[in-house]
Structures are given as structure tokens and as C-alpha cells.
Design a protein around this motif. Structure first.
Motif, PDB file in Angstrom:
ATOM      1  N   UNK A 214     -64.190  21.639  -4.205  1.00 60.91           N
ATOM      2  CA  UNK A 214     -65.316  22.008  -5.056  1.00 60.91           C
ATOM      3  C   UNK A 214     -65.739  20.873  -5.960  1.00 60.91           C
ATOM      4  N   UNK A 215     -67.047  20.850  -6.244  1.00 54.94           N
ATOM      5  CA  UNK A 215     -67.643  19.853  -7.131  1.00 54.94           C
ATOM      6  C   UNK A 215     -68.515  20.595  -8.136  1.00 54.94           C
ATOM      7  N   UNK A 216     -68.182  20.491  -9.412  1.00 57.63           N
ATOM      8  CA  UNK A 216     -68.973  21.111 -10.476  1.00 57.63           C
ATOM      9  C   UNK A 216     -69.880  20.053 -11.098  1.00 57.63           C
ATOM     10  N   UNK A 222     -70.696  14.766 -13.301  1.00 55.72           N
ATOM     11  CA  UNK A 222     -69.588  15.402 -12.611  1.00 55.72           C
ATOM     12  C   UNK A 222     -68.672  16.019 -13.659  1.00 55.72           C
ATOM     13  N   UNK A 223     -68.597  17.343 -13.665  1.00 51.73           N
ATOM     14  CA  UNK A 223     -67.729  18.020 -14.628  1.00 51.73           C
ATOM     15  C   UNK A 223     -66.293  18.063 -14.111  1.00 51.73           C
ATOM     16  N   UNK A 231     -60.648  23.996  -9.162  1.00 53.66           N
ATOM     17  CA  UNK A 231     -62.020  23.998  -9.672  1.00 53.66           C
ATOM     18  C   UNK A 231     -62.434  25.412 -10.071  1.00 53.66           C
ATOM     19  N   UNK A 232     -62.107  26.380  -9.231  1.00 49.01           N
ATOM     20  CA  UNK A 232     -62.473  27.767  -9.521  1.00 49.01           C
ATOM     21  C   UNK A 232     -61.309  28.474 -10.208  1.00 49.01           C
ATOM     22  N   UNK A 233     -61.040  28.065 -11.424  1.00 51.80           N
ATOM     23  CA  UNK A 233     -60.025  28.718 -12.248  1.00 51.80           C
ATOM     24  C   UNK A 233     -60.691  29.220 -13.524  1.00 51.80           C
ATOM     25  N   UNK A 234     -60.092  30.214 -14.149  1.00 57.72           N
ATOM     26  CA  UNK A 234     -60.656  30.771 -15.381  1.00 57.72           C
ATOM     27  C   UNK A 234     -60.757  29.709 -16.463  1.00 57.72           C
TER      28      UNK A 234
END
Length: 268
Positions: A214-216, A222-223, A231-234
Motif C-alpha cells: 500500500x501507498x498512502x 508520500x505519507x 499501511x492499513x492499521x488503526x
């Protein structure tokens, strides 16, 4: 390595839209690109597709560098299959589905060149891979939005791309149509292990277990990037949104919620 962005920036009319972004994409990697409206996703995709130049940094696209021998925008795009909602409306309602797919060989809207039996067979196979064989002789305009997306993905694969970019492919789809599309995409990913994919979305619910990175992107920067579970964590997304959020994972799919906040009486 297919894509190598090293500290790139893109400035338009004095405003920096993309700011010091680095990103490497290797053969076979399946990526999520996530960003809110105005994050710079469209500009970043335009850079990857060689529609826009960078103003700072270093970029290598499929072993080609801008300004170097052998580089051209067409040569870059020959390696990319690109599907977006804007493409959906460019085809006439009266076009035959099989012709829409065949046009992907020529990267044209409509078919104006001579079509060989090999082209037809490849288009039929591409439709079959997306579960759309029974629609090949139907009019494009008679299809649902989800069915049109599958046709456009089949079309994008006709050029044997190294990278498939899906720009919000589930946008506007109802639940059943969305899930049907995601199932077809998972099958496609499994059948094409060397195909790299960038799946662009606003919704983590669309991310299937096949998407492993994942890329935010936030305000052009680039976060965070890396393995999808990090990347997809709370914690990561709470910082990203600057809101307390909770992300759950069930049956290998994600869901995102705002964390409940009890307002104290003196805050009312």
C-alpha cells in the motif's frame, strides 16, 4: 524494477502538487494507491503514464529515463494498461463489445485498422479471463457499469502490459457489482503473477487479499508505503486522517470506522 521514482516533485502554476515522492514498483507487485480528494493521485498517475513531466527528482519508467535515448511517452504507455472512469464514456453505445476490446491492441477509441483472426482470438480470451465471454457480441451501451469496467480491463490487457493501473474501478457500483468485479480481479491477479497492479481507491473495503502493498498519498506527499497490513492499521490511518479511526479485518477484507467519542458535559 518497473517504476523508480526518486524524490520527484511536480509544480503547476507555482503550486507544488507532488512533493518529494519516492516509490519503487517491481514486476508482479500488487499495490493499493490511497488518497483523499486533492491528494495528488491524478497528477501522480499522469506522471506514471508520461502525460506530465516532473519538475524535480529522478524518474525511471520501464528502464527508460526522460531525455535519454530510447525514451518516449508512447514507449512508456506501451507497458501500461490504464483503466479509468473517464475512459468509459469515450466509447459509443452502439459499439460491439468485442470491438471495444480489440481496440486495446491499437490503443484507439474504435477500430480503424485491419483486424486479424489472432486479434479476435486474443480479444475473446481476454473477455473470457474477465468472465465476459457471453457479452462479446452485445452492444457496449447495453452493459451495466460493472460490466463495462470488466470490458475495459479486458481491453487494457490486450497490449500485454507490465503494469495495470485501475483508477477507482469500483466507483459508482452497487455492492453486488463491486464484489463481482473484485472477484474477477482476484482471478486475474492469480492468472497473471508477473503483472504489476496499482489499484487506486478511496475505500479500504475494496482491498482484497491479493493486494499486498500500500501507498498512502497525502497533500502530494508520500505519507507511508509498505506491506498492506502495516499501511492499513488503526494507528497509521488515525495519524493519516488526523482522526481516531478503527480498521477491522474479517474474511481477509478491511473495514474502516470512526472511533466513537464521548463528549464530556462541559464540551456541550
Amino acid at each position: 524494477m518497473l517504476i523508480d521514482l526518486n524524490g520527484i516533485s511536480r509544480r503547476k502554476q507555482g503550486k507544488e502538487i507532488i512533493k518529494n515522492v519516492s516509490w519503487k514498483i517491481n514486476k508482479g507487485e500488487k499495490w493499493m494507491l490511497y488518497g483523499l480528494n486533492g491528494a495528488g493521485k491524478t497528477t501522480l498517475l499522469n506522471i506514471l503514464n508520461a502525460y506530465e513531466p516532473i519538475t524535480e527528482g529522478d524518474i525511471t519508467l520501464f528502464n527508460m529515463k526522460p531525455g535519454k535515448m530510447g525514451y518516449s511517452a508512447d514507449a512508456v504507455r506501451d507497458n501500461i494498461g490504464f483503466v479509468s472512469n473517464s475512459l468509459m464514456d469515450r466509447f459509443q453505445d452502439g459499439e460491439i463489445v468485442l470491438d471495444v476490446v480489440i481496440s486495446g491492441i491499437f490503443k484507439s477509441i474504435g477500430v480503424y485498422q485491419s483486424v486479424s483472426p489472432e486479434h479476435i482470438e486474443r480479444a475473446k480470451q481476454s473477455l473470457s479471463n474477465m468472465g465476459m465471454s457471453s457479452f462479446e457480441q452485445q452492444y457496449y451501451g447495453y452493459l451495466s457499469t460493472g460490466e463495462r469496467q470488466k470490458v475495459l480491463i479486458a481491453r487494457a490487457l490486450m497490449g500485454n502490459p507490465q503494469l495495470l493501473i485501475l483508477d477507482e474501478p469500483a466507483s459508482g457500483l452497487d455492492f453486488i457489482a463491486r464484489e463481482d468485479l473484485l472477484i474477477s480481479l482476484d482471478k486475474l491477479y492469480n492468472q497473471n503473477s508477473e503483472l504489476a497492479v496499482i489499484y487506486v481507491t478511496h475505500f479500504v473495503e475494496e482491498i482484497t487479499e491479493s493486494i499486498q502493498k500500500g501507498f498512502l498519498l497525502k497533500q502530494g506527499r508520500r505519507f507511508m508505503q509498505g506491506d498492506i497490513q502495516n499501511v492499513l492499521s488503526s494507528e497509521t490511518l488515525s495519524e493519516y486522517f488526523n482522526r481516531n479511526v478503527i480498521i477491522n479485518k474479517q474474511n481477509n477484507r478491511y473495514s474502516l470506522f470512526l472511533k466513537e467519542h464521548n463528549i464530556a458535559e462541559n464540551e456541550i
